[in-house]
Design an enzyme around this catalytic site. Structure first.
Site, PDB file in Angstrom:
ATOM      1  N   TYR A  36     -58.091 -51.936 -31.443  1.00  0.00           N
ATOM      2  CA  TYR A  36     -57.004 -52.864 -31.066  1.00  0.00           C
ATOM      3  C   TYR A  36     -55.642 -52.169 -31.260  1.00  0.00           C
ATOM      4  O   TYR A  36     -54.676 -52.448 -30.568  1.00  0.00           O
ATOM      5  CB  TYR A  36     -57.113 -54.163 -31.871  1.00  0.00           C
ATOM      6  CG  TYR A  36     -56.388 -55.327 -31.228  1.00  0.00           C
ATOM      7  CD1 TYR A  36     -56.747 -55.786 -29.962  1.00  0.00           C
ATOM      8  CD2 TYR A  36     -55.334 -55.965 -31.884  1.00  0.00           C
ATOM      9  CE1 TYR A  36     -56.079 -56.840 -29.370  1.00  0.00           C
ATOM     10  CE2 TYR A  36     -54.666 -57.028 -31.301  1.00  0.00           C
ATOM     11  CZ  TYR A  36     -55.043 -57.466 -30.039  1.00  0.00           C
ATOM     12  OH  TYR A  36     -54.364 -58.515 -29.460  1.00  0.00           O
ATOM     13  N   THR A  68     -61.684 -61.342 -20.959  1.00  0.00           N
ATOM     14  CA  THR A  68     -60.680 -61.381 -19.891  1.00  0.00           C
ATOM     15  C   THR A  68     -60.379 -59.952 -19.461  1.00  0.00           C
ATOM     16  O   THR A  68     -60.888 -58.998 -20.044  1.00  0.00           O
ATOM     17  CB  THR A  68     -59.384 -62.018 -20.411  1.00  0.00           C
ATOM     18  OG1 THR A  68     -58.864 -61.172 -21.448  1.00  0.00           O
ATOM     19  CG2 THR A  68     -59.599 -63.414 -20.957  1.00  0.00           C
ATOM     20  N   LEU A  69     -59.472 -59.828 -18.478  1.00  0.00           N
ATOM     21  CA  LEU A  69     -59.057 -58.502 -18.009  1.00  0.00           C
ATOM     22  C   LEU A  69     -58.451 -57.695 -19.163  1.00  0.00           C
ATOM     23  O   LEU A  69     -58.783 -56.519 -19.361  1.00  0.00           O
ATOM     24  CB  LEU A  69     -58.020 -58.688 -16.891  1.00  0.00           C
ATOM     25  CG  LEU A  69     -57.568 -57.462 -16.131  1.00  0.00           C
ATOM     26  CD1 LEU A  69     -58.745 -56.841 -15.389  1.00  0.00           C
ATOM     27  CD2 LEU A  69     -56.457 -57.851 -15.139  1.00  0.00           C
ATOM     28  N   GLY A  81     -48.429 -64.955 -17.084  1.00  0.00           N
ATOM     29  CA  GLY A  81     -49.619 -64.265 -17.607  1.00  0.00           C
ATOM     30  C   GLY A  81     -50.911 -64.585 -16.885  1.00  0.00           C
ATOM     31  O   GLY A  81     -51.991 -64.294 -17.385  1.00  0.00           O
ATOM     32  N   LYS A 115     -48.726 -57.557 -31.740  1.00  0.00           N
ATOM     33  CA  LYS A 115     -48.965 -58.966 -32.078  1.00  0.00           C
ATOM     34  C   LYS A 115     -48.272 -59.346 -33.386  1.00  0.00           C
ATOM     35  O   LYS A 115     -47.827 -60.487 -33.550  1.00  0.00           O
ATOM     36  CB  LYS A 115     -50.468 -59.262 -32.154  1.00  0.00           C
ATOM     37  CG  LYS A 115     -51.191 -59.188 -30.807  1.00  0.00           C
ATOM     38  CD  LYS A 115     -50.584 -60.079 -29.752  1.00  0.00           C
ATOM     39  CE  LYS A 115     -51.463 -60.201 -28.507  1.00  0.00           C
ATOM     40  NZ  LYS A 115     -50.730 -60.827 -27.388  1.00  0.00           N
ATOM     41  N   ILE A 167     -56.409 -66.455 -19.817  1.00  0.00           N
ATOM     42  CA  ILE A 167     -56.159 -67.607 -20.690  1.00  0.00           C
ATOM     43  C   ILE A 167     -55.018 -68.445 -20.106  1.00  0.00           C
ATOM     44  O   ILE A 167     -55.070 -69.677 -20.113  1.00  0.00           O
ATOM     45  CB  ILE A 167     -55.831 -67.145 -22.130  1.00  0.00           C
ATOM     46  CG1 ILE A 167     -56.990 -66.323 -22.715  1.00  0.00           C
ATOM     47  CG2 ILE A 167     -55.521 -68.340 -23.013  1.00  0.00           C
ATOM     48  CD1 ILE A 167     -56.692 -65.681 -24.065  1.00  0.00           C
ATOM     49  N   ASP A 187     -41.706 -59.329 -13.594  1.00  0.00           N
ATOM     50  CA  ASP A 187     -42.156 -58.264 -14.482  1.00  0.00           C
ATOM     51  C   ASP A 187     -41.312 -58.424 -15.746  1.00  0.00           C
ATOM     52  O   ASP A 187     -40.079 -58.281 -15.690  1.00  0.00           O
ATOM     53  CB  ASP A 187     -41.901 -56.901 -13.803  1.00  0.00           C
ATOM     54  CG  ASP A 187     -42.251 -55.737 -14.707  1.00  0.00           C
ATOM     55  OD1 ASP A 187     -42.289 -55.917 -15.946  1.00  0.00           O
ATOM     56  OD2 ASP A 187     -42.463 -54.627 -14.178  1.00  0.00           O
ATOM     57  N   ALA A 203     -50.970 -52.712 -23.101  1.00  0.00           N
ATOM     58  CA  ALA A 203     -50.851 -51.411 -23.776  1.00  0.00           C
ATOM     59  C   ALA A 203     -51.581 -50.399 -22.904  1.00  0.00           C
ATOM     60  O   ALA A 203     -52.622 -50.728 -22.317  1.00  0.00           O
ATOM     61  CB  ALA A 203     -51.470 -51.452 -25.172  1.00  0.00           C
TER      62      ALA A 203
END
Ligand code: NAD
Length: 257
Positions: free
Chosen positions: A157, A195-196, A13, A164, A20, A64, A95
């Site tokens: 979200y 973050t990205l 990640g 999640k 993170i 991947d 997503a």
């Protein structure tokens, strides 16, 4: 914090210096761990290699997480190079951007499938692949990254919240399944961080603002705070903890208003 010296870990990640997973990789390396970092495609390989140059003797491998054969290849390379594995940090999520801006009711079947595959199923696939490597070490620790959007509604979200929720349920089922093999499975639920991945969520800066106003600590968390909690869960100090979602959000989740 936790002592990871002599341990071997896998970090999934890392995309760039704001990831993170990169903060956790740096903290794990500083705690003495030898690491393998993955990249999901050619576009991100160079980023990961450049960052990883800052840590001692890392392995850089493709993965991947939607590809079973890449997960299998990753596990066999880790087995060959490390002779087992002590911990995994899972920080992959995705997503399609259209799903994070239109009304949730418009979520497409394909967008749902992809978000759940990358962001939730991948934890199960990775856990299955690394479990035999962890058994060689007498057990291990798997930690994933989640967000409060699993339980509460945050604007835009959307399907990531559903992913999640599936991820956190998977943490509990994996913990029950793998506990007999001394493998622990936990999540860190981080407060919002720029973050990205966060950049893909429309209106993200207003979420940061609300946290600053309403969290008991009256501020947002930073990457180092999330990394410290992850190191705790990855290492021996948390040996009695599994199936847990540890909130690292300046206390925001306890606020009623
Ligand atoms: P990030 O964009 O730096 O990390 C997301 C990672 O997922 C990237 O490294 C990307 O390469 C990886 N990824 C996407 N598709 C993949 C695939 N098919 N195979 C392998 N890897 C893939 O952003 P981040 O915010 O550091 O996200 C890390 C985790 O933390 C995610 O699970 C995210 O949902 C979670 N999280 C983020 C926040 C936040 O506010 N940023 C808060 C709580 C939880």
């Amino acid at each position: 914090m936790g002592d990871l010296s002599g341990r071997h870990g896998l970090i999934v990640g890392v995309a760039n210096k704001r990831s993170i997973a990169w903060a956790i990789a740096q903290a794990a390396a500083a705690s003495g761990a030898r690491l393998a970092l993955t990249y999901p495609n050619d576009r991100l390989e160079e980023n990961v290699r450049e960052l990883a140059a800052a840590i001692d003797d890392p392995l850089i491998l493709p993965c991947d997480v939607t590809r079973d054969e890449q997960i299998a290849d990753l596990a066999s390379t880790l087995d060959r190079e490390f002779g087992g594995l002590d911990f995994v940090l899972h920080g992959a999520a995705y997503a399609p951007s259209a799903e994070l801006s239109r009304p949730f009711v418009e979520t497409s079947r394909e967008g749902f499938r992809l978000a759940l595959d990358v962001s939730a199923y991948s934890l199960i696939g990775l856990a299955r692949a690394v479990a035999p490597l962890m058994e060689k070490r007498g057990g291990g620790s798997i930690v994933t990254l989640t967000y409060l959007g699993s339980e509460r509604v945050f604007p835009n979200y959307n399907v990531m919240g559903v992913a999640k929720a599936a991820l956190e349920a998977s943490v509990r089922y994996l913990a029950a399944d793998l506990g007999g093999r001394a493998i622990r499975v936990n999540a860190v639920s981080a407060g919002p961080l720029k973050t990205l991945a966060a950049a893909g969520i429309s209106g993200f800066s207003s979420i940061l603002q609300v946290y600053r106003e309403r969290a008991p600590l009256r501020r947002n968390v930073d990457l180092a705070e999330v990394a410290d909690a992850a190191i705790f869960l990855l290492g021996p100090a948390s040996r009695g903890v599994t199936g847990e979602v540890l909130m690292v959000d300046a206390g925001f989740h306890v606020s009623g208003i």
